[in-house]
Motif scaffolding. Structure first.
Motif, mmCIF file in Angstrom:
data_model
loop_
_atom_site.group_PDB
_atom_site.id
_atom_site.type_symbol
_atom_site.label_atom_id
_atom_site.label_comp_id
_atom_site.label_asym_id
_atom_site.label_seq_id
_atom_site.Cartn_x
_atom_site.Cartn_y
_atom_site.Cartn_z
ATOM 1 N N PRO A 1 -7.865 12.781 8.991
ATOM 2 C CA PRO A 1 -9.198 12.143 8.999
ATOM 3 C C PRO A 1 -9.122 10.625 8.858
ATOM 4 O O PRO A 1 -9.891 9.896 9.503
ATOM 5 N N ALA A 2 -8.216 10.125 8.022
ATOM 6 C CA ALA A 2 -8.116 8.682 7.823
ATOM 7 C C ALA A 2 -7.578 7.994 9.075
ATOM 8 O O ALA A 2 -8.054 6.915 9.459
ATOM 9 N N ILE A 3 -6.606 8.608 9.717
ATOM 10 C CA ILE A 3 -6.066 8.044 10.957
ATOM 11 C C ILE A 3 -7.135 8.045 12.041
ATOM 12 O O ILE A 3 -7.277 7.081 12.799
ATOM 13 N N ARG A 4 -7.909 9.124 12.087
ATOM 14 C CA ARG A 4 -8.976 9.193 13.086
ATOM 15 C C ARG A 4 -9.968 8.037 12.911
ATOM 16 O O ARG A 4 -10.514 7.518 13.895
ATOM 17 N N ALA A 5 -10.194 7.624 11.680
ATOM 18 C CA ALA A 5 -11.179 6.576 11.403
ATOM 19 C C ALA A 5 -10.685 5.180 11.756
ATOM 20 O O ALA A 5 -11.490 4.244 11.849
ATOM 21 N N LEU A 6 -9.385 5.023 11.958
ATOM 22 C CA LEU A 6 -8.856 3.704 12.294
ATOM 23 C C LEU A 6 -9.134 3.370 13.759
ATOM 24 O O LEU A 6 -8.951 4.216 14.640
ATOM 25 N N PRO A 7 -9.545 2.136 14.048
ATOM 26 C CA PRO A 7 -9.735 1.730 15.453
ATOM 27 C C PRO A 7 -8.381 1.532 16.125
ATOM 28 O O PRO A 7 -7.629 0.622 15.794
ATOM 29 N N ARG B 1 0.432 -0.863 10.646
ATOM 30 C CA ARG B 1 1.251 -1.572 11.640
ATOM 31 C C ARG B 1 1.206 -0.844 12.968
ATOM 32 O O ARG B 1 1.134 -1.467 14.038
ATOM 33 N N LEU B 2 1.246 0.482 12.928
ATOM 34 C CA LEU B 2 1.184 1.266 14.158
ATOM 35 C C LEU B 2 -0.128 0.995 14.887
ATOM 36 O O LEU B 2 -0.149 0.863 16.118
ATOM 37 N N ALA B 3 -1.212 0.923 14.128
ATOM 38 C CA ALA B 3 -2.508 0.642 14.744
ATOM 39 C C ALA B 3 -2.537 -0.756 15.352
ATOM 40 O O ALA B 3 -3.020 -0.952 16.479
ATOM 41 N N ASP C 1 4.145 5.242 5.183
ATOM 42 C CA ASP C 1 3.077 4.974 4.227
ATOM 43 C C ASP C 1 1.905 4.295 4.933
ATOM 44 O O ASP C 1 1.900 4.133 6.161
ATOM 45 N N ASP C 2 0.923 3.874 4.146
ATOM 46 C CA ASP C 2 -0.284 3.269 4.721
ATOM 47 C C ASP C 2 0.049 2.006 5.516
ATOM 48 O O ASP C 2 -0.509 1.767 6.591
ATOM 49 N N MET D 1 0.840 -1.202 0.000
ATOM 50 C CA MET D 1 0.000 0.000 0.000
ATOM 51 C C MET D 1 0.869 1.243 0.000
ATOM 52 O O MET D 1 1.995 1.223 0.467
ATOM 53 N N SER D 2 0.311 2.333 -0.412
ATOM 54 C CA SER D 2 1.029 3.601 -0.383
ATOM 55 C C SER D 2 0.087 4.680 0.068
ATOM 56 O O SER D 2 -1.137 4.511 0.044
ATOM 57 N N ALA D 3 0.654 5.806 0.456
ATOM 58 C CA ALA D 3 -0.175 6.916 0.920
ATOM 59 C C ALA D 3 -1.080 7.407 -0.186
ATOM 60 O O ALA D 3 -2.172 7.901 0.055
ATOM 61 N N ASP D 4 -0.640 7.258 -1.467
ATOM 62 C CA ASP D 4 -1.452 7.748 -2.567
ATOM 63 C C ASP D 4 -2.675 6.885 -2.806
ATOM 64 O O ASP D 4 -3.699 7.352 -3.277
#
Length: 352
Positions: free
Chosen positions: A12-18, A321-323, A315-316, A1-4
């Motif tokens: 906003p995308a990070i906020r949506a991750l559990p 992985r951080l999540a 990247d994504d 995956m990539s950020a693009d």
């Protein structure tokens, strides 16, 4: 995956991750509105203008020898505002709501009774009242929060053991572990002093985490692991100065609860690009990124992750992985962790 491709590196995308958060202090997460409300109820004057209340150095009289020491004294002031169980329950519920607004589904929150003078003689009651608020929040579908009772680094061994005895005897609701925090620079090495308290906590089934490797060097991290049996290290960033210690953290999967903005605010590093969080992750250490004291620092978890992504080119895949690592490092139950990881897997598959 990539950020693009999926854009998981944006706020906003990070906020949506559990996500889980494993290094956050309740005392440093009390918002200005809550402090003003509590000060009115207690009929206590503010130590400075409301607009600059978190600029601790501007109203610290007499001056303290370090920014951290000044901040700890400010926490004593704010904790003194809360004297009833109802206030604590309300505070806990609001904390869980703010965590939920950042997409956090589980949090281990650190609470140090030293900063709550009305509750020092009965710390179990402090944790029970907070637990009632956290349980009410979870019942309403908000972030599940559990507490770690923290030992102040300047305490003696007997005081630390008394705290552990008190919470073990009563086992307050939502209590999951013990911690140690405070200014390492002022107190020096304390692992030997608190070994008995941590051993007692471990025997009682409480999880163990410890602040180390912030203002102390790698020796603080080694003490936390070898003397306290720490399963997770809060901060831990100066472990990077000892490659053998870094290898040990990676091999034993001892997570570190890194707080980049906090480290910059205390002058540990000049720029975010100088911060070792990326180097630790690349070395295989289970790295989590956290807020530490979000109200005082003016940050949110999704902002911390996005700042790191921008500074280090994450990247994504790195964000996912951080999540995952945030949940693996948490003190959640096995069922809670499995549920969160399943939700994260669904999010990853939807983005693929």
């Amino acid at each position: 995956m990539s950020a693009d491709s999926t854009g998981l590196t944006t706020v906003p995308a990070i906020r949506a991750l559990p996500k889980a958060e494993v290094h956050v202090h309740l005392e440093g997460a009390i918002e200005l509105a809550d402090l003003l409300e509590a000060a009115r109820e207690a009929r206590v004057r503010l130590p400075g203008p409301a607009a600059t209340l978190f600029d601790v150095a501007s109203h610290d009289d007499p001056p303290h020898p370090s920014p951290l020491s000044a901040f700890l004294r400010f926490l004593d002031w704010e904790g003194a505002l809360f004297s009833s169980a109802e206030q604590l329950e309300r505070l806990a519920y609001r904390f869980a709501a703010r965590q939920s607004a950042s997409g956090i589904v589980y949090a281990d929150v650190i609470v140090n009774p030293a900063h709550w003078p009305s509750w020092r003689s009965d710390p179990a009651a402090l944790f029970d009242a907070l637990g009632a608020g956290f349980d009410a929040a979870a019942a309403d579908g908000l972030c599940r929060v559990r507490t770690c009772a923290s030992i102040l680094r300047t305490w003696d061994a007997a005081t630390a053991e008394d705290l552990v005895s008190a919470v073990v005897a009563r086992r307050p609701r939502a209590l999951v572990g013990v911690s140690v925090d405070g200014d390492e620079r002022v107190s020096g090495r304390t692992g030997g002093r608190f070994r008995g308290a941590f051993q007692a906590a471990g025997r009682a089934g409480l999880r163990r985490t410890a602040h180390a490797g912030e203002s102390s060097g790698p020796e603080g991290v080694r003490d936390a692991i070898d003397l306290l049996g720490a399963e997770r290290i809060d901060h831990g960033v100066r472990a990077v100065e000892d490659p053998r210690l870094v290898d040990r953290l990676a091999d034993e999967q001892i997570a570190v609860g890194v707080c980049p903005t906090s480290n910059l605010a205390l002058g540990l590093f000049r720029r975010l690009e100088d911060h070792p969080v990326d180097a630790l992750a690349r070395a295989g250490v289970r790295v989590t990124v956290n807020t530490d004291d979000p109200a005082a620092l003016g940050t949110r978890l999704e902002a911390e992750w996005a700042l790191c992504a921008a500074a280090f080119g994450w990247d994504d895949a790195r964000i996912l992985r951080l999540a995952r690592d945030s949940h693996l490092a948490s003190f959640a139950t096995d069922d809670e962790r499995a549920s969160a990881l399943a939700r994260l897997q669904e999010r990853e598959e939807a983005a693929a």
